[in-house]
Design an enzyme around this catalytic site. Sequence first.
Site, PDB file in Angstrom:
ATOM      1  N   HIS A 170       3.850   1.484   2.501  1.00  0.00           N
ATOM      2  CA  HIS A 170       5.060   0.763   2.097  1.00  0.00           C
ATOM      3  C   HIS A 170       5.756   1.517   0.961  1.00  0.00           C
ATOM      4  CE1 HIS A 170       2.316  -2.843   3.156  1.00  0.00           C
ATOM      5  NE2 HIS A 170       3.080  -2.610   4.207  1.00  0.00           N
TER       6      HIS A 170
ATOM      7  N   CYS B 221      -0.920  -9.981  16.282  1.00  0.00           N
ATOM      8  CA  CYS B 221       0.314  -9.229  16.548  1.00  0.00           C
ATOM      9  C   CYS B 221       1.497 -10.167  16.762  1.00  0.00           C
ATOM     10  CB  CYS B 221       0.193  -8.377  17.799  1.00  0.00           C
ATOM     11  SG  CYS B 221      -1.198  -7.271  17.813  1.00  0.00           S
TER      12      CYS B 221
ATOM     13  N   HIS C 145      -6.161  -5.459  16.937  1.00  0.00           N
ATOM     14  CA  HIS C 145      -6.965  -6.369  16.126  1.00  0.00           C
ATOM     15  C   HIS C 145      -8.396  -6.535  16.608  1.00  0.00           C
ATOM     16  CE1 HIS C 145      -2.888  -7.441  14.812  1.00  0.00           C
ATOM     17  NE2 HIS C 145      -3.480  -7.695  13.671  1.00  0.00           N
TER      18      HIS C 145
ATOM     19  N   LYS D 276      -7.786  -1.323   6.361  1.00  0.00           N
ATOM     20  CA  LYS D 276      -8.634  -2.085   5.447  1.00  0.00           C
ATOM     21  C   LYS D 276     -10.086  -1.969   5.873  1.00  0.00           C
ATOM     22  CE  LYS D 276      -5.358  -5.594   4.298  1.00  0.00           C
ATOM     23  NZ  LYS D 276      -4.915  -6.826   4.886  1.00  0.00           N
TER      24      LYS D 276
ATOM     25  N   HIS E  26       0.840  -1.198   0.000  1.00  0.00           N
ATOM     26  CA  HIS E  26       0.000   0.000   0.000  1.00  0.00           C
ATOM     27  C   HIS E  26       0.876   1.248   0.000  1.00  0.00           C
ATOM     28  CE1 HIS E  26       0.873   0.519   4.211  1.00  0.00           C
ATOM     29  NE2 HIS E  26       0.302  -0.628   4.530  1.00  0.00           N
TER      30      HIS E  26
ATOM     31  N   LYS F 176      -6.705   7.149  10.130  1.00  0.00           N
ATOM     32  CA  LYS F 176      -5.729   6.079  10.073  1.00  0.00           C
ATOM     33  C   LYS F 176      -6.052   5.228   8.833  1.00  0.00           C
ATOM     34  CE  LYS F 176      -4.007   2.247  12.658  1.00  0.00           C
ATOM     35  NZ  LYS F 176      -4.191   1.215  13.591  1.00  0.00           N
TER      36      LYS F 176
ATOM     37  N   CYS G 108      -1.825 -12.468  21.373  1.00  0.00           N
ATOM     38  CA  CYS G 108      -2.640 -12.105  20.200  1.00  0.00           C
ATOM     39  C   CYS G 108      -1.960 -12.695  18.979  1.00  0.00           C
ATOM     40  CB  CYS G 108      -2.768 -10.591  20.058  1.00  0.00           C
ATOM     41  SG  CYS G 108      -3.437 -10.132  18.431  1.00  0.00           S
TER      42      CYS G 108
ATOM     43  N   CYS H 253      -7.381  -7.549  21.915  1.00  0.00           N
ATOM     44  CA  CYS H 253      -6.191  -6.860  21.415  1.00  0.00           C
ATOM     45  C   CYS H 253      -6.567  -5.455  20.960  1.00  0.00           C
ATOM     46  CB  CYS H 253      -5.597  -7.653  20.246  1.00  0.00           C
ATOM     47  SG  CYS H 253      -4.485  -6.664  19.241  1.00  0.00           S
TER      48      CYS H 253
HETATM   49  N1  MSP Z   1       7.870  -7.039   8.546  1.00  0.00           N
HETATM   50  C1  MSP Z   1       8.000  -5.956   9.457  1.00  0.00           C
HETATM   51  C2  MSP Z   1       9.324  -5.252   9.275  1.00  0.00           C
HETATM   52  C3  MSP Z   1      10.544  -6.098   9.472  1.00  0.00           C
HETATM   53  S1  MSP Z   1      11.984  -5.201   9.131  1.00  0.00           S
HETATM   54  C4  MSP Z   1      13.200  -6.097   9.795  1.00  0.00           C
HETATM   55  C5  MSP Z   1       6.891  -4.936   9.211  1.00  0.00           C
HETATM   56  N2  MSP Z   1       6.343  -4.947   8.014  1.00  0.00           N
HETATM   57  S2  MSP Z   1       5.137  -4.009   7.512  1.00  0.00           S
HETATM   58  O1  MSP Z   1       4.719  -4.569   6.239  1.00  0.00           O
HETATM   59  O2  MSP Z   1       4.146  -3.841   8.503  1.00  0.00           O
HETATM   60  O3  MSP Z   1       5.799  -2.641   7.193  1.00  0.00           O
HETATM   61  C6  MSP Z   1       6.003  -1.618   8.130  1.00  0.00           C
HETATM   62  C7  MSP Z   1       6.573  -0.409   7.412  1.00  0.00           C
HETATM   63  O4  MSP Z   1       5.687  -0.008   6.337  1.00  0.00           O
HETATM   64  C8  MSP Z   1       6.712   0.856   8.219  1.00  0.00           C
HETATM   65  O5  MSP Z   1       7.828   0.891   9.035  1.00  0.00           O
HETATM   66  C9  MSP Z   1       6.789   1.870   7.106  1.00  0.00           C
HETATM   67  O6  MSP Z   1       8.034   1.749   6.484  1.00  0.00           O
HETATM   68  C10 MSP Z   1       5.704   1.390   6.176  1.00  0.00           C
HETATM   69  N3  MSP Z   1       4.383   1.929   6.507  1.00  0.00           N
HETATM   70  C11 MSP Z   1       3.270   1.198   6.744  1.00  0.00           C
HETATM   71  N4  MSP Z   1       2.214   2.028   6.948  1.00  0.00           N
HETATM   72  C12 MSP Z   1       2.598   3.315   6.889  1.00  0.00           C
HETATM   73  C13 MSP Z   1       1.953   4.565   7.039  1.00  0.00           C
HETATM   74  N5  MSP Z   1       0.651   4.678   7.272  1.00  0.00           N
HETATM   75  N6  MSP Z   1       2.727   5.673   6.958  1.00  0.00           N
HETATM   76  C14 MSP Z   1       4.072   5.600   6.725  1.00  0.00           C
HETATM   77  N7  MSP Z   1       4.680   4.435   6.584  1.00  0.00           N
HETATM   78  C15 MSP Z   1       4.001   3.273   6.635  1.00  0.00           C
HETATM   79  O7  MSP Z   1       6.619  -4.143  10.082  1.00  0.00           O
END
Ligand code: MSP
Length: 508
Positions: A23, A131, A148, A297, A20, A294, A128, A145
């Site tokens: 990421h 998480c 969730h 989904k 999304h 926020k 959970c 949680c």
């Molecule tokens: N798999 C773990 C990370 C392991 S790294 C050793 C994880 N993955 S995640 O898919 O949840 O990705 C988290 C990351 O996605 C955040 O740190 C950020 O880089 C990005 N983001 C996810 N949602 C976001 C926002 N709403 N805003 C900004 N960045 C976001 O955690």
Amino acid sequence: MAKEKFYITTPIYYVNDVPHIGHAYTTIAADVLSRYHKLSGDNVFFLTGTDEHGAKIAEAAEKAGKKPQDFVDSLIPKFQNAWKKLNIEYDEFIRTTDSKHEKIVQDLVTKLQKNGYVAKRKYEGLYCVGCEKYYNESELLDGKCPDHKTKCIRQSEENYFFLLAKAAKDTKLYEKIKKDEIKVAPEARKNEILGKIKAGLEDVSISRENVEWGIKFPGDESQTIYVWVDALINYFSATKIYKNGPVWPADLHLMAKDILWFHAIIWPSFLMAVGEKPPKEVFAHGFFTINGQKMSKSIGNVIDPVKIAEKYGADALRYALLREFPFGEDGDISEEKIAEIYGSELAAGLGNLISRVLTMTVKYLSGEIPHTKRNIDEHELRVGGSFNWKKAYKIYDESVENLQFNRALEAISKVVKTCDQYIDKEKPWEISDDKEELRWIIRGLLETIHQIAWMVYPFMPDISQKIARNLSIKGLLGKSPDIKESWSFLDENTKVKKPEPLFPRIEK
Ligand code: MSP
């Protein structure tokens, strides 16, 4: 001439997530930095990838009626295609199910045990599955949680624990962060992390009894290694797995604030406890909301970056995301905001300027890059007055190096504006008698957009290529641009072409 190394990483994203805009945000920022440093001649290695173990993924695989490995394999193209569509050029894409990675994880955990930082302990708590962690009673809302909203299960396990408190103390984690030997940025985040260390660290469980889909715990096949330990080690594994791979330590781990704790406390302590160097810098950017909410989904407001890129162009999306608010702070984004930046700064700003200058060159000078008897260098300064491209470049360089992307883009946008004002003031269309004056004015403008093409390259590689084709900027053409070592002028033996619109009108 390869200079310094620059090893940059994004988090590895959960493979069962759909990529999304959150990421995309981190990955685009990393790509901008990577391209910028490549252009400066640094030996860049940009790593991204996917996090593929754990109960949640195994559960999703079961739902899909697939074996976990087949399931995760089937999800990879979704990420890789998304990054391709967003003009992201990583050097490697690491997967935690790579057997070489799995072996490295086991080796490091073995070392951690040997060095005396692991203990087996009984643990009981409210777990959970979503998480994949335990909560205290007080953290739950109606026994559920907080994230969730599902019921947590009372569970007891005998786990291996990483003696985090001892490791942090032995390795002087606090002092190293304080002195920026491990740089945690921005400053406010650094203080937050220092505060947490000071408040006292608890040991962390690094194995799971009931999770089968994971890397076996060395010396105890009944347990698997906790996903977060497995995941963090990806950054290190990459230095061993790939031929011509990166060199440890990483120069910069980029992520959002949600996972800073793991990267700034657990990861460096773990590394130092096994005798490896900590990363040089950990930078946490902010989180963004969508129209003030926020992103989730269940609310249904998740923005698909690929759809936006298909509509506005990947480059415009890259620009808009990094332009909207300062990197490091929280901010809000929406399609309307992206459309607004597209219309104002890109279509009516940059795109229109390029089109104006090229059209005049074709119309008044038959497309020739005009030769002028006067000193071009001096002229470029005159075009921008007090805000010429040289000044902009200085701000731009400083800003990108400090991850202040919105400030770098603002500098470009200001040069565009000053060029427009210059054209309006000089009115080249009214000069019919003094060809030298006309050549001089147009040449200055062409050289300024020449420099703009270089400046936009890390942010908008396709747009930069289009400008480069129009102006025959050799150094920028081709698969990877030349290292920008010295300022050059446009080639007077080439002709400019009538431009295609860089940012076409978008139907609502
Ligand atoms: N798999 C773990 C990370 C392991 S790294 C050793 C994880 N993955 S995640 O898919 O949840 O990705 C988290 C990351 O996605 C955040 O740190 C950020 O880089 C990005 N983001 C996810 N949602 C976001 C926002 N709403 N805003 C900004 N960045 C976001 O955690």
